[in-house]
Motif scaffolding. Structure first.
Motif, mmCIF file in Angstrom:
data_model
loop_
_atom_site.group_PDB
_atom_site.id
_atom_site.type_symbol
_atom_site.label_atom_id
_atom_site.label_comp_id
_atom_site.label_asym_id
_atom_site.label_seq_id
_atom_site.Cartn_x
_atom_site.Cartn_y
_atom_site.Cartn_z
ATOM 1 N N CYS A 116 0.815 -1.229 0.000
ATOM 2 C CA CYS A 116 0.000 0.000 0.000
ATOM 3 C C CYS A 116 0.844 1.273 0.000
ATOM 4 C CB CYS A 116 -0.911 0.025 1.227
ATOM 5 S SG CYS A 116 -2.132 -1.273 1.248
ATOM 6 N N ALA A 117 1.956 1.258 0.728
ATOM 7 C CA ALA A 117 2.769 2.467 0.877
ATOM 8 C C ALA A 117 4.245 2.077 0.992
ATOM 9 C CB ALA A 117 2.317 3.251 2.109
ATOM 10 N N PRO A 118 4.855 1.701 -0.124
ATOM 11 C CA PRO A 118 6.240 1.222 -0.066
ATOM 12 C C PRO A 118 7.234 2.259 0.460
ATOM 13 C CG PRO A 118 5.500 1.450 -2.343
ATOM 14 C CD PRO A 118 4.308 1.658 -1.473
ATOM 15 N N CYS A 119 7.042 3.527 0.144
ATOM 16 C CA CYS A 119 7.976 4.553 0.611
ATOM 17 C C CYS A 119 8.014 4.631 2.131
ATOM 18 C CB CYS A 119 7.603 5.923 0.044
ATOM 19 S SG CYS A 119 7.712 6.010 -1.741
ATOM 20 N N ALA A 151 19.894 1.885 4.012
ATOM 21 C CA ALA A 151 19.865 2.666 2.766
ATOM 22 C C ALA A 151 18.444 3.101 2.427
ATOM 23 C CB ALA A 151 20.463 1.843 1.623
ATOM 24 N N GLY A 152 17.464 2.209 2.597
ATOM 25 C CA GLY A 152 16.076 2.544 2.279
ATOM 26 C C GLY A 152 15.530 3.645 3.171
ATOM 27 N N ALA A 153 15.831 3.585 4.450
ATOM 28 C CA ALA A 153 15.376 4.632 5.372
ATOM 29 C C ALA A 153 16.001 5.972 4.997
ATOM 30 C CB ALA A 153 15.728 4.259 6.810
ATOM 31 N N GLY A 157 14.100 9.555 3.733
ATOM 32 C CA GLY A 157 14.161 10.593 4.757
ATOM 33 C C GLY A 157 13.699 10.168 6.144
ATOM 34 N N PHE A 158 13.687 8.874 6.415
ATOM 35 C CA PHE A 158 13.330 8.384 7.748
ATOM 36 C C PHE A 158 14.614 8.280 8.572
ATOM 37 C CE2 PHE A 158 9.704 7.074 5.237
ATOM 38 C CZ PHE A 158 8.635 7.294 6.090
ATOM 39 N N ILE A 159 15.164 9.439 8.925
ATOM 40 C CA ILE A 159 16.466 9.488 9.588
ATOM 41 C C ILE A 159 16.437 8.719 10.916
ATOM 42 C CG2 ILE A 159 18.178 11.039 10.610
ATOM 43 C CD1 ILE A 159 17.163 13.149 8.537
#
Length: 172
Positions: A116-119, A151-153, A157-159
């Motif tokens: 539903c929300a991959p990002c 890397a994905g985070a 921008g999910f610091i």
């Protein structure tokens, strides 16, 4: 109060009493839905500080409260991910060798969130998969998944979750 505790403005970062709230007063006076949020934040703090048994207890308290109110928290996606991470971290620490059906069910629900929300969720699933590989002693797969989660985070921008992934990889 949670943020202040994370910033080091508390003698005990796991105690949600301080400048902005008094834990006992809050629990006694607030509506049940707010108590659910309290248990969510308590479980996250305990997880971040490596107190997995305390984090699991906060999850149990929240689930019991939600059953009594017949209403789940509105933070279901992120809460699901962190609940899964908490249970996995606890299993790794206690050297349990297998996935419980509860954890497996959570992972399947997280996979649906990714669809539903991959990002918002893919890096979380990668961290969960890294923890599963760690639990199963599949060390090469764990390293790869930790790196991908970090890397994905970062990409999205999910610091804060990049930091969590780095911490878990470091603990590995």
């Amino acid at each position: 109060q949670t943020i202040l505790n994370l910033m080091g403005n508390s003698n005990n970062p796991l105690d949600l009493s301080g400048e902005f709230m008094i834990k006992s007063q809050f629990i006694e006076e607030c509506p049940k839905q707010m108590k659910s949020a309290f248990f969510i934040l308590s479980s996250w703090l305990a997880y971040l500080f490596g107190e997995y048994e305390l984090a699991s207890l906060a999850i149990s308290n929240r689930i019991g409260l939600e059953k009594s109110t017949h209403k789940k928290s509105g933070w279901s996606g992120i809460t699901l991910c962190y609940d899964c991470l908490i249970y996995l971290a606890f299993s790794i620490r206690t050297r349990e060798n297998g996935l419980t059906s509860e954890i497996s069910d959570m992972i399947e629900m997280v996979k649906k969130l990714v669809d539903c929300a991959p990002c918002n969720n893919h890096h979380r699933l990668l961290l969960i998969e890294a923890e599963v590989a760690h639990l199963k002693r599949e060390y090469d797969a764990a390293v790869e998944k930790y790196d991908l989660a970090i890397a994905g985070a970062k990409v999205y921008g999910f610091i804060h979750e990049q930091a969590v992934s780095n911490e878990r990889a470091g603990d590995f």
